[in-house]
Design an enzyme around this catalytic site. Structure first.
Site, short mmCIF file in Angstrom:
data_model
loop_
_atom_site.label_atom_id
_atom_site.label_comp_id
_atom_site.label_asym_id
_atom_site.label_seq_id
_atom_site.Cartn_x
_atom_site.Cartn_y
_atom_site.Cartn_z
N ARG A 121 0.83 -1.19 0.00
CA ARG A 121 0.00 0.00 0.00
C ARG A 121 0.87 1.25 0.00
NH1 ARG A 121 -4.84 2.06 -1.53
NH2 ARG A 121 -6.11 2.92 0.17
N THR A 407 -9.50 -0.18 -10.12
CA THR A 407 -8.58 -1.12 -9.49
C THR A 407 -8.56 -2.34 -10.40
OG1 THR A 407 -9.15 -0.26 -7.30
CG2 THR A 407 -8.22 -2.45 -7.34
N GLN A 444 -4.00 7.90 -4.12
CA GLN A 444 -4.44 7.10 -2.98
C GLN A 444 -4.57 7.88 -1.68
OE1 GLN A 444 -5.68 4.29 -3.31
NE2 GLN A 444 -4.63 2.99 -4.78
N ASP A 447 -7.88 8.27 -0.12
CA ASP A 447 -8.50 7.17 0.64
C ASP A 447 -8.42 7.43 2.14
OD1 ASP A 447 -9.53 5.63 -1.34
OD2 ASP A 447 -8.01 4.06 -1.27
N SER A 472 -7.96 0.77 2.87
CA SER A 472 -8.31 0.28 1.54
C SER A 472 -9.48 -0.67 1.65
CB SER A 472 -7.10 -0.44 0.93
OG SER A 472 -7.45 -1.09 -0.28
N SER A 473 -10.10 -0.96 0.50
CA SER A 473 -11.10 -2.03 0.43
C SER A 473 -10.62 -3.19 -0.42
CB SER A 473 -12.41 -1.48 -0.16
OG SER A 473 -13.00 -0.57 0.71
N GLY A 493 -13.42 -2.16 -7.71
CA GLY A 493 -14.74 -1.63 -7.40
C GLY A 493 -14.81 -0.67 -6.24
N GLY A 494 -13.69 -0.11 -5.78
CA GLY A 494 -13.76 0.80 -4.63
C GLY A 494 -14.31 0.08 -3.42
#
Length: 587
Positions: A121, A407, A444, A447, A472-473, A493-494
């Site tokens: 990340r 993503t 990012q 986020d 994050s997801s 897909g967020g």
């Protein structure tokens, strides 16, 4: 149920019990699986299911899958295939991922029989502060935050891929770069999806370097079939192939990244020190039992697998396994489980190196049983309250920051039975729109919560801090059965990634669908606001039933891109989401 409510004082504080008590004696509306032909619940185009005996790759683009399969055919490992496929995706699906971003990976090593999780990340620059996206006491517009140098975090993808290759690679590092280098130099055809996304993006046109590559001299998106070459990216890949990830994090490429961020109209503060100091992290995998299976995913700072495990455990206390896919009852229970998981996610999930994340408490079966008991059979909870498993709720603020759905996901299984599942991202479509040396930089940092406190002035766990990794997801996951890999999946897909992956898990593990059938099911679920139904599918037929239960229903585009592989006694079964251009293939 009254005893459950009395045992959960945090719930009483929300005012929900009055509504719940009215529904204690209500009975569920249930359509059982045997009552309806499951085929009516899909309504999607022809299946993309693939089969192979020895090895397989599933990715978001045929060229990326082809590159990964070629590596496996040479005796490469699943890790090798993931790397080769990702580098090609950077080129042919630039809107979604690349070396200017980050990702998470979970894998199973057949030799050691060990599950490992890797965190690549992005991190906030050392100069970043929690008020980064504030203007006075108000957060700036999300769009303005995204399209700026302020949104760029330190890219982590190449460091993570280098670490994974060092531990699990078989072929030479440089070999894995050859497919992407060849495509970058000789060119590739612009796909329908890339053309459509370029055509509708106005912010990308405003960045001179990006516009010169993605559009013609009239500012029009390159047409479908146009052969697009990227010699600058080829040169970057050649440098990194020759000397490893250090070529990206130090020297000319690093200087170009820093200069591009600083040179934006709204400049950022990413530094050479941020790039040099970046490290990927191997974290303890997050695993929990589910019926005869074990679900494994990456831990925080990703909220995805934890939220999915919460949902699946909550659903195990409902009758969803006996309901037909796509029925009002199935959508209701699934959406309610999502509300409960997202309520916890908004309060507790963040980078565990900076704040306490009560992972054990949030996954405790007794706690999740209490949460499941809040679900009513014929009435929605509405906006679910967060739980309070260890007495932190009073001092934790809620993060309601949006996450945009750009993503990608790759799954690979090699001939020895090792499995890799990786989700990677540059966040929104085309990231920050900052284009340097042939690749895009992420956005990012959006986020993080744009504000460091919530409306009650409580600190938000996912607030921005120097060196911190944003929540994050991304949800790369493995399903184990009898200690061996049974399935590997993930999706873009967020924040909806959580619903997309959970839907497929329910489809395969509870509804006995094939992997592809589960992917093909219309998407649905709630992120603790409205109940979303995929537009243009048979789910429109249950919208009124859901409204009668109190759901606020929205019919929306739900652009999942789930890729997966299931390992069966008869071989490998691959699935690819028909909503995108992905394909699974093997040998």
């Amino acid at each position: 149920m009254l005893a459950v409510l009395l045992a959960c004082p945090a719930v009483w504080a929300t005012g929900v019990p009055e509504l719940l008590l009215k529904a204690v004696n209500e009975t569920p509306v249930i359509q059982h699986k045997e009552d309806i032909n499951p085929e009516i619940a899909t309504g999607r185009r022809e299946s993309q299911q693939a089969h192979a005996e020895h090895y397989m790759v599933s990715s978001a683009n045929p060229l990326a899958t082809q590159a990964g399969v070629a590596i496996l055919a040479e005796g490469g490992s699943a890790a090798d295939a993931i790397i080769a496929a990702q580098l090609v995706l950077n080129l042919v699906e630039p809107q979604s991922s690349g070396i200017g971003g980050g990702g998470f990976l979970i894998g199973y090593d057949a030799a050691t029989q060990k599950v490992q999780a890797y965190d690549g990340r992005e991190t906030a620059p050392g100069a970043a502060r929690s008020t980064r996206f504030m203007q006075g006491e108000q957060a700036i517009a999300f769009k303005d935050a995204v399209n700026s140098g302020l949104s760029v975090g330190t890219p982590g993808l190449l460091r993570m891929l280098g670490q994974v290759h060092a531990e699990h690679g078989k072929l030479e590092w440089a070999r894995l770069f050859e497919p992407a280098i060849e495509l970058a130099e000789q060119g590739f055809e612009v796909s329908p999806r890339l053309h459509a996304m370029l055509d509708q993006n106005t912010e990308l046109r405003r960045q001179a370097a990006a516009a010169a590559y993605f559009y013609d001299e009239k500012g029009l998106a390159w047409p479908v079939g146009h052969v697009l070459k990227n010699p600058a990216f080829a040169q970057v890949l050649r440098r990194v192939a020759a000397t490893g990830p250090d070529a990206f994090y130090q020297g000319k490429i690093a200087h170009n990244i820093v200069d591009a961020v600083a040179g934006h109209l709204v400049p950022g503060d990413l530094s050479l020190q941020d790039l040099t100091a970046y490290r990927s992290i191997e974290r303890e995998p997050l695993c929990a039992p589910y019926k005869v299976y074990v679900l494994c995913g990456v831990p925080p700072p990703s909220s995805g697998p934890l939220s999915i495990i919460q949902m699946m455990t909550i659903l195990s206390y409902t009758p969803i396994a006996d309901l037909v896919p796509g029925s009002a009852g199935a959508v209701h229970y699934f959406s309610e489980a999502g509300r409960l998981a997202f309520a916890d996610r908004a309060v507790y999930l963040a980078d565990p190196d900076f704040v306490e994340v009560p992972v054990k408490a949030l996954l405790d079966p007794q706690y999740l049983r209490l949460r499941a008991d809040l679900i009513m059979p014929r009435r929605t909870i509405g906006q679910a309250p967060p739980g309070d498993p260890i007495g932190m709720l009073a001092v934790r603020g809620e993060d309601v920051s949006p996450e945009l759905p750009s993503t990608t996901h790759i799954v690979a299984v090699d001939s020895e039975g090792s499995v890799m599942s990786m989700t990677s991202s540059i966040e929104s479509a085309f990231g920050s729109k900052i284009f340097v040396d042939g690749f895009l930089l992420n956005n990012q940092l959006t986020d993080f919560s744009l504000s460091d406190v919530d409306a009650q002035n409580r600190p938000v766990a996912n607030r921005l801090e120097p060196g911190k990794r944003p929540r994050s997801s991304m949800s790369p996951m493995l399903v184990l059965k009898d200690g061996k890999p049974y399935m590997a999946i993930g999706s873009p897909g967020g924040a909806s990634i959580i619903n997309f992956v959970a839907k497929v898990l329910v489809g395969v593990l509870d509804w006995d669908l094939s992997l592809q059938e589960a992917i093909d099911l219309p998407n649905f679920g709630s992120r603790n606001y409205a109940t979303d139904l995929e537009k243009g599918t048979v789910l429109r037929d249950v919208a009124d039933d859901l409204r009668a239960m109190g759901h606020e229903v929205r019919e929306v585009d739900f652009p999942s891109g789930l890729q997966g592989i299931r390992l069966t006694p008869d071989g490998l079964e691959g699935g690819a989401d028909p909503r995108r251009e992905g394909v699974a293939a093997g040998g």
